[in-house]
Motif scaffolding. Structure first.
Motif, PDB file in Angstrom:
ATOM      1  N   MET A   1      35.808  -5.756  51.548  1.00  0.00           N
ATOM      2  CA  MET A   1      36.375  -5.798  52.882  1.00  0.00           C
ATOM      3  C   MET A   1      37.267  -4.575  53.066  1.00  0.00           C
ATOM      4  SD  MET A   1      38.687  -8.759  54.678  1.00  0.00           S
ATOM      5  CE  MET A   1      40.072  -8.717  53.584  1.00  0.00           C
ATOM      6  N   ARG A   2      37.144  -3.969  54.244  1.00  0.00           N
ATOM      7  CA  ARG A   2      37.948  -2.795  54.568  1.00  0.00           C
ATOM      8  C   ARG A   2      38.608  -3.000  55.933  1.00  0.00           C
ATOM      9  NH1 ARG A   2      37.797   2.483  56.640  1.00  0.00           N
ATOM     10  NH2 ARG A   2      35.818   2.363  57.701  1.00  0.00           N
ATOM     11  N   ILE A   3      39.881  -2.642  56.022  1.00  0.00           N
ATOM     12  CA  ILE A   3      40.634  -2.740  57.279  1.00  0.00           C
ATOM     13  C   ILE A   3      40.384  -1.476  58.097  1.00  0.00           C
ATOM     14  CG2 ILE A   3      42.913  -2.931  58.321  1.00  0.00           C
ATOM     15  CD1 ILE A   3      43.850  -4.066  55.553  1.00  0.00           C
ATOM     16  N   VAL A   4      40.077  -1.669  59.377  1.00  0.00           N
ATOM     17  CA  VAL A   4      39.849  -0.544  60.284  1.00  0.00           C
ATOM     18  C   VAL A   4      40.793  -0.692  61.471  1.00  0.00           C
ATOM     19  CG1 VAL A   4      38.176   0.607  61.762  1.00  0.00           C
ATOM     20  CG2 VAL A   4      37.439  -0.407  59.598  1.00  0.00           C
ATOM     21  N   ALA A   5      41.480   0.401  61.811  1.00  0.00           N
ATOM     22  CA  ALA A   5      42.390   0.406  62.961  1.00  0.00           C
ATOM     23  C   ALA A   5      41.831   1.308  64.054  1.00  0.00           C
ATOM     24  CB  ALA A   5      43.770   0.901  62.543  1.00  0.00           C
ATOM     25  N   ASP A   6      41.759   0.783  65.269  1.00  0.00           N
ATOM     26  CA  ASP A   6      41.338   1.549  66.434  1.00  0.00           C
ATOM     27  C   ASP A   6      42.612   2.055  67.115  1.00  0.00           C
ATOM     28  OD1 ASP A   6      40.484   2.528  68.876  1.00  0.00           O
ATOM     29  OD2 ASP A   6      39.141   0.844  69.284  1.00  0.00           O
ATOM     30  N   LEU A   7      42.956   3.294  66.839  1.00  0.00           N
ATOM     31  CA  LEU A   7      44.220   3.845  67.346  1.00  0.00           C
ATOM     32  C   LEU A   7      44.212   4.060  68.853  1.00  0.00           C
ATOM     33  CD1 LEU A   7      45.112   6.306  64.458  1.00  0.00           C
ATOM     34  CD2 LEU A   7      45.770   3.903  64.767  1.00  0.00           C
ATOM     35  N   LYS A   8      43.047   4.070  69.465  1.00  0.00           N
ATOM     36  CA  LYS A   8      42.971   4.180  70.926  1.00  0.00           C
ATOM     37  C   LYS A   8      43.420   2.875  71.588  1.00  0.00           C
ATOM     38  CE  LYS A   8      39.389   7.655  70.949  1.00  0.00           C
ATOM     39  NZ  LYS A   8      38.013   7.996  71.305  1.00  0.00           N
ATOM     40  N   ARG A   9      43.245   1.763  70.882  1.00  0.00           N
ATOM     41  CA  ARG A   9      43.647   0.460  71.417  1.00  0.00           C
ATOM     42  C   ARG A   9      45.071   0.082  71.018  1.00  0.00           C
ATOM     43  NH1 ARG A   9      39.534  -4.240  71.766  1.00  0.00           N
ATOM     44  NH2 ARG A   9      38.018  -3.245  73.088  1.00  0.00           N
ATOM     45  N   CYS A  10      45.533   0.593  69.891  1.00  0.00           N
ATOM     46  CA  CYS A  10      46.829   0.186  69.340  1.00  0.00           C
ATOM     47  C   CYS A  10      47.967   0.503  70.315  1.00  0.00           C
ATOM     48  CB  CYS A  10      47.070   0.904  68.009  1.00  0.00           C
ATOM     49  SG  CYS A  10      48.623   0.413  67.225  1.00  0.00           S
ATOM     50  N   GLU A  11      48.846  -0.477  70.471  1.00  0.00           N
ATOM     51  CA  GLU A  11      50.034  -0.304  71.321  1.00  0.00           C
ATOM     52  C   GLU A  11      51.318  -0.393  70.506  1.00  0.00           C
ATOM     53  OE1 GLU A  11      49.842  -2.963  74.649  1.00  0.00           O
ATOM     54  OE2 GLU A  11      47.947  -2.116  75.358  1.00  0.00           O
ATOM     55  N   GLY A  12      51.185  -0.472  69.185  1.00  0.00           N
ATOM     56  CA  GLY A  12      52.352  -0.478  68.318  1.00  0.00           C
ATOM     57  C   GLY A  12      53.218  -1.723  68.440  1.00  0.00           C
ATOM     58  N   ALA A  46      42.810 -13.527  52.829  1.00  0.00           N
ATOM     59  CA  ALA A  46      43.119 -14.504  53.884  1.00  0.00           C
ATOM     60  C   ALA A  46      44.382 -14.100  54.643  1.00  0.00           C
ATOM     61  CB  ALA A  46      43.268 -15.899  53.294  1.00  0.00           C
ATOM     62  N   HIS A  47      45.353 -13.599  53.930  1.00  0.00           N
ATOM     63  CA  HIS A  47      46.614 -13.151  54.516  1.00  0.00           C
ATOM     64  C   HIS A  47      46.369 -11.953  55.458  1.00  0.00           C
ATOM     65  CE1 HIS A  47      50.919 -12.446  54.656  1.00  0.00           C
ATOM     66  NE2 HIS A  47      50.727 -11.205  54.275  1.00  0.00           N
ATOM     67  N   VAL A  48      45.587 -10.993  54.998  1.00  0.00           N
ATOM     68  CA  VAL A  48      45.271  -9.817  55.809  1.00  0.00           C
ATOM     69  C   VAL A  48      44.416 -10.217  57.015  1.00  0.00           C
ATOM     70  CG1 VAL A  48      44.030  -7.615  55.814  1.00  0.00           C
ATOM     71  CG2 VAL A  48      45.556  -8.182  53.919  1.00  0.00           C
ATOM     72  N   TYR A  49      43.469 -11.107  56.804  1.00  0.00           N
ATOM     73  CA  TYR A  49      42.632 -11.582  57.899  1.00  0.00           C
ATOM     74  C   TYR A  49      43.499 -12.188  59.017  1.00  0.00           C
ATOM     75  CZ  TYR A  49      39.221 -14.306  60.511  1.00  0.00           C
ATOM     76  OH  TYR A  49      38.461 -14.852  61.514  1.00  0.00           O
ATOM     77  N   ALA A  50      44.480 -12.974  58.652  1.00  0.00           N
ATOM     78  CA  ALA A  50      45.376 -13.587  59.641  1.00  0.00           C
ATOM     79  C   ALA A  50      46.149 -12.521  60.412  1.00  0.00           C
ATOM     80  CB  ALA A  50      46.331 -14.558  58.952  1.00  0.00           C
ATOM     81  N   ALA A  51      46.602 -11.484  59.726  1.00  0.00           N
ATOM     82  CA  ALA A  51      47.338 -10.402  60.389  1.00  0.00           C
ATOM     83  C   ALA A  51      46.433  -9.632  61.349  1.00  0.00           C
ATOM     84  CB  ALA A  51      47.931  -9.462  59.352  1.00  0.00           C
ATOM     85  N   VAL A  52      45.202  -9.390  60.956  1.00  0.00           N
ATOM     86  CA  VAL A  52      44.238  -8.699  61.816  1.00  0.00           C
ATOM     87  C   VAL A  52      43.959  -9.543  63.062  1.00  0.00           C
ATOM     88  CG1 VAL A  52      41.808  -7.991  61.975  1.00  0.00           C
ATOM     89  CG2 VAL A  52      43.192  -7.316  59.993  1.00  0.00           C
TER      90      VAL A  52
END
Length: 64
Positions: A1-12, A46-52
């Motif tokens: 599993m890899r975490i991917v961040a879409d910085l165009k959507r991110c509002e911080g 599971a912890h990371v999944y909840a945060a995502v």
């Protein structure tokens, strides 16, 4: 599993960081998330999944 961040959507908003600060950090100046560790070990998945899932603007996803 890899975490991917879409910085165009991110509002911080920081929900991810508040839930899993070992994996996410929000830059207060740029108001964007940085993924600190993109491949969490099985014990933390599971912890990371909840945060995502908590991201209100759907800027985070998991691959694999």
């Amino acid at each position: 599993m890899r975490i991917v961040a879409d910085l165009k959507r991110c509002e911080g908003l920081g929900m991810c960081e508040s839930m899993a600060n070992d994996y996410f950090e929000v830059d207060e100046d740029e108001e964007l998330v940085t993924v600190l560790l993109d491949s969490p070990p099985d014990a933390d998945r599971a912890h990371v999944y909840a945060a995502v899932q908590a991201c209100p603007v759907l800027a985070l996803s998991l691959e694999g």
